[in-house]
Structure formats: C-alpha cells, structure tokens
Design an enzyme around this catalytic site. Structure first.
Site, PDB file in Angstrom:
ATOM      1  N   LYS A 116      67.808  16.254  29.360  1.00  0.00           N
ATOM      2  CA  LYS A 116      66.898  17.280  28.840  1.00  0.00           C
ATOM      3  C   LYS A 116      66.179  18.019  29.954  1.00  0.00           C
ATOM      4  O   LYS A 116      65.973  19.227  29.858  1.00  0.00           O
ATOM      5  CB  LYS A 116      65.867  16.651  27.892  1.00  0.00           C
ATOM      6  CG  LYS A 116      66.457  16.261  26.550  1.00  0.00           C
ATOM      7  CD  LYS A 116      65.344  15.973  25.558  1.00  0.00           C
ATOM      8  CE  LYS A 116      65.910  15.609  24.190  1.00  0.00           C
ATOM      9  NZ  LYS A 116      64.857  15.285  23.230  1.00  0.00           N
ATOM     10  N   LYS A 199      81.245  16.985  17.853  1.00  0.00           N
ATOM     11  CA  LYS A 199      80.332  16.672  16.754  1.00  0.00           C
ATOM     12  C   LYS A 199      79.540  17.895  16.311  1.00  0.00           C
ATOM     13  O   LYS A 199      79.187  18.726  17.130  1.00  0.00           O
ATOM     14  CB  LYS A 199      79.329  15.597  17.233  1.00  0.00           C
ATOM     15  CG  LYS A 199      79.488  14.272  16.540  1.00  0.00           C
ATOM     16  CD  LYS A 199      78.523  13.219  17.068  1.00  0.00           C
ATOM     17  CE  LYS A 199      77.063  13.592  16.899  1.00  0.00           C
ATOM     18  NZ  LYS A 199      76.155  12.504  17.347  1.00  0.00           N
ATOM     19  N   LYS A 202      73.119  20.483  16.673  1.00  0.00           N
ATOM     20  CA  LYS A 202      72.214  21.614  16.816  1.00  0.00           C
ATOM     21  C   LYS A 202      72.352  22.269  18.181  1.00  0.00           C
ATOM     22  O   LYS A 202      72.273  23.481  18.302  1.00  0.00           O
ATOM     23  CB  LYS A 202      70.793  21.077  16.620  1.00  0.00           C
ATOM     24  CG  LYS A 202      69.699  22.073  16.645  1.00  0.00           C
ATOM     25  CD  LYS A 202      68.437  21.493  16.019  1.00  0.00           C
ATOM     26  CE  LYS A 202      67.977  20.193  16.640  1.00  0.00           C
ATOM     27  NZ  LYS A 202      67.381  20.323  17.979  1.00  0.00           N
TER      28      LYS A 202
END
Ligand code: TRP
Length: 343
Positions: A116, A199, A202
């Site tokens: 992140k 997958k 988002k």
C-alpha cells in the site's frame, strides 16, 4: 466449558461506494451464515479508512452505506451488533497499548503496508497506514473473538494479532483470547468478468469486469451479458483453458445451488449467450432486492444512525471490560467506574 457460543468478529473498511460481487459472495454471505452458530459482532472500520486520503463527506456516506449493505445482505442487527469502529473509543485506546508492545521491526515486515505504501508513494504514506495492523489487532482482541473471518490478504495481520495476544498474556497474565483465522476461500474465487484469470477486485478490475452491487441493475445485466468467454463454443468446466466459461458456471452454481456438473449437463448443446443470460437472471434475483433494501435503509438515515448507536453500545459493553482488564494488567490506573471481567 461454558455454554456460550464462540465469538466471531469482523470488520470491513468503508473504502468503496458499493460492495462488489466478490465481497458479497466471499465475505458477507459468510458473515450472515456465521450468525446461526456464533455470537457475532460486525463493524465498519472507519478509523482504518483514514489511513488513505479520503474526502470527509465520502467517508461518512460510505460508512453508512457499509452498514446498510450488511443489513441488506442479512446481517441481523438484533443478533449481531453492527457498529462503527470510531464509535467505540476503546479500539483506539487498546491500539495504543498494543503499539507499545509491537516491535518496529515486526511492524515493518507487514507485506500489505509495503504494497500500500508503494502504491501511494513511500513519502506520502502516513504513520496510521504503518500501525494499521495494530489497530486491527485491538479490534479483535477487545472482543475476545475466537474466530475472525477474513480474506487471505489479512492472514499476516491475524498472525500479528495472535502474536501480540500471546506476548501480552505471557508478560501480564491471561487477558486475551488468542483468535483463530477463518480464511474465506473458495467461494471468494469470483473472477473478473473481462479478465477471468484474475480475481474480481476493487483495485485491479476494469469497470466492466466488476459487478458493483449498488449500480443500476441494467448496467450489471449488461456486464454479465458481455462477459469474456473464449473462441470455442462448448460449455465445459476447465479453469485453465476456459476461465471465462468456468467463472460463469461457478457463479450460476452459487446463485442457483445447482452443482457445476449438473449445469454442464443442463447446458449441453446450448450457446454461451444462453449461459450468460442465465447467470445475469440468477444473479439479479439476489442483487436487485439487495440493492433495493440498501437504498431504502439509506433513505431512513436516522434509523440507520440509531442502529449504529445501539450496536456501538452493545459492542462497548464488551470492549470496556477487556480494556479495564488491560489497564489492571499493565498497571494503568483503572478510571473510577470501569468494570473488568474474566471471560
Ligand atoms: N483490515 C481489514 C481489511 O482491510 C479490515 C479490518 C479491520 C478487520 N479490523 C478488522 C477485519 C478486524 C477483521 C477483524 O479487510
């Protein structure tokens, strides 16, 4: 042995305007099912959502929408307190104590932080993003949760939580239950409709590959109908060579309760178009009422806020006791009136 059912707790971050189909089939349906066998607590991790930059109004809206979507999916607020993490101050309080027990090196090994912070740019990452797993540990340990349903990406954070609980208990006496992960796997394998080898997610899916549950039904029907398949014409299950068709079969199986084998027989001699229409129909039978209910709950904002308030009160009743025990254990003076417990 007590007759009390084991406790389950989970939170999700309010980081999107809508849940997507992968979240729903992977996590939320699981939450709903767990209510039958466990004492369940479900929360919106709004404090966690502050670790990346977000517009204030958007955070408010998304927090309420998250709670509304839990309920629309079947989380029963009578059985399961539904609360906002920020409404129960004990989360932040325990997080501080735990952060003083976490080695800098140990926190630095969290791979999600590395991912992140690389995404936002290392110099833009804030300290909250770094200490995020410690807040998550506090979320879990306050409730003495035995089981924590999460996705595979949270496994390392759960390991940290277990480690902190064990270290605390060893040093200060038995205060915390050491939680077991409850990794939500196979049904969570909902693939991107446009790129069925990755997958549905988002962060990585293209707009047409992801089903956002609160989107206009028409838009979602269109996405199902234009799902990528392959240049063959045979409806068969083969994840490697026919990932798109296999994903559609999986989806139809989840929504209809029929096995993939049965479906393959049903669709013998039919065309991909038939399969896509069947998936769209079956999915919308679940998604349309879910969306309707969420929008209704959002209209009744005062009631939704009351629901969160009631959930927070019930959550706090548990959290405050654990925190009082922590105060005693580490030698902080327990504020007058705070009552501990031994669960
Ligand atoms: N970190 C989790 C996620 O991003 C959300 C979360 C916060 C959580 N606190 C939690 C999950 C406690 C389980 C238990 O998915």
């Amino acid at each position: 042995m007590t007759a009390m059912p084991a406790r389950v707790l989970s939170l999700t971050q309010p980081t999107a305007d809508s849940l997507h189909l992968g979240n729903y089939l992977g996590a939320l349906r699981q939450w709903v099912a767990l209510q039958d066998d466990y004492e369940t607590f479900y929360g919106v991790a709004d404090l966690h959502a502050l670790t990346v930059e977000v517009e204030p109004q958007q955070l408010t809206e998304r927090t309420l929408r998250s709670a509304a979507q839990f309920v629309a999916a079947g989380v029963d607020p009578v059985r399961s307190p539904v609360f906002a993490q920020s409404h129960v101050g004990e989360h932040a309080q325990l997080a501080w104590v735990l952060s003083c027990l976490t080695g800098f090196g140990q926190a630095s090994r969290m791979t999600q932080f590395k991912d992140k912070s690389a995404r936002v740019g290392a110099d833009k990452a804030n300290v909250g993003l770094f200490t995020y797993p410690i807040l998550m540990a506090a979320d879990i340990l306050l409730y003495q949760a035995e089981r924590v349903p999460v996705g595979e990406d949270q496994r390392q954070h759960l390991e940290l939580t277990r480690d902190l609980a064990q270290r605390f208990n060893h040093r200060f006496g038995e205060v915390f239950t050491v939680p077991e992960p409850h990794i939500v796997s196979s049904v969570g394998k909902i693939m991107d409709l446009q790129d069925p080898t990755s997958k549905m997610s988002k962060t990585s899916s293209s707009p047409n590959g992801i089903i956002e549950l609160l989107d206009e039904p028409k838009a979602n029907i269109k996405k199902f109908r234009s799902a990528v398949t392959d240049s063959d014409t045979v409806i068969a299950y083969d994840e490697e060579n026919k990932p798109g068709v296999s994903n559609l079969l999986n989806l139809l199986s989840v929504f209809t309760g029929r096995s993939v084998e049965q479906l393959v027989t049903d669709f013998e001699g039919k065309m991909y178009g038939h399969l896509k229409v069947a998936v769209a129909d079956a999915a919308m039978e679940v998604i349309a009422p879910f969306r309707q209910r969420t929008l209704e709950l959002m209209e009744e904002r005062t009631e939704l806020e009351a629901l969160l308030l009631a959930g927070a009160e019930r959550a706090r009743a548990v959290a405050a006791k654990t925190l009082a025990d922590v105060y005693d254990a580490v030698g902080l003076v327990r504020p007058a009136g705070a009552a501990g417990t031994a669960r």
